[in-house]
Motif scaffolding. Structure first.
Motif, PDB file in Angstrom:
ATOM      1  N   LYS A  62     -16.835  19.467  50.634  1.00 48.66           N
ATOM      2  CA  LYS A  62     -16.449  19.543  51.952  1.00 48.66           C
ATOM      3  C   LYS A  62     -17.017  18.333  52.893  1.00 48.66           C
ATOM      4  N   LYS A  64     -16.550  17.957  56.930  1.00 46.84           N
ATOM      5  CA  LYS A  64     -15.794  18.363  58.147  1.00 46.84           C
ATOM      6  C   LYS A  64     -14.670  19.228  57.553  1.00 46.84           C
ATOM      7  N   ASP A  65     -13.436  18.896  58.166  1.00 46.85           N
ATOM      8  CA  ASP A  65     -12.266  19.684  57.695  1.00 46.85           C
ATOM      9  C   ASP A  65     -11.389  19.313  56.695  1.00 46.85           C
ATOM     10  N   THR A 108      -5.983  22.590  53.832  1.00 45.24           N
ATOM     11  CA  THR A 108      -6.496  21.675  54.295  1.00 45.24           C
ATOM     12  C   THR A 108      -6.215  20.164  53.724  1.00 45.24           C
TER      13      THR A 108
END
Length: 160
Positions: A62, A64-65, A108
């Protein structure tokens, strides 16, 4: 482009290891590098938490987003060519499936990568090959990829 930023921020570079004997060694060596760079990751994660029957991926990173799905395989270069190419084909299928699940379930942006060892008899025996297989996955395309798996339709019913 966020993919380049993601890969640069992970910057696996040289992964210190002796000759790899198993896939778990590939993952543990990459985990070591990620931990030193303080990057969040999950090792041998369930696609749906606590529901391993839908699959377990090798490494989810992971940044950030964004999420990078990494699947690893150890290739025995003493095997016949068909077995090696079958293992690489399975590796790419896994990357596509786990990336699609990540896109649909967690909504995501995902990059799917695969990594495997180079021939231990070559001069590059201490290197890993890393390739991007999935990126900018459309949600509808991801759903179609999931449906192709044996438990895929059941998984989609479960998450809706």
């Amino acid at each position: 482009m966020w993919i380049k930023t993601l890969i640069r921020s992970i910057n696996l570079g040289y992964v210190p290891y002796n000759e790899i004997k198993r896939e778990k060694e590939i993952i543990s060596n990459i985990s070591y590098v990620l931990k030193r760079q303080r990057i969040k990751y999950d090792v041998e994660y369930d696609v749906i938490e606590n529901r391993s029957e839908y699959g377990s991926g090798d490494l989810r990173i992971k940044v950030k987003d964004k999420v990078l799905i990494l699947e690893a395989k150890y290739i025995n270069y003493n095997r016949i060519e068909e077995e090696k190419s079958e293992k690489l084909k399975k590796l790419k299928e896994q990357v596509l499936y786990y990336s699609s699940c990540e896109r649909v379930i967690r909504k995501t942006d995902v990059v799917g990568m695969y990594i495997y060892n180079l021939n231990p008899k070559s001069e590059e025996r201490y290197k890993l090959y890393c390739g991007i297989y999935v990126c900018n996955l459309d949600i509808h395309e991801a759903i179609q990829n999931i449906k192709k798996r044996s438990k895929g339709k059941e998984l989609l019913r479960y998450i809706r």
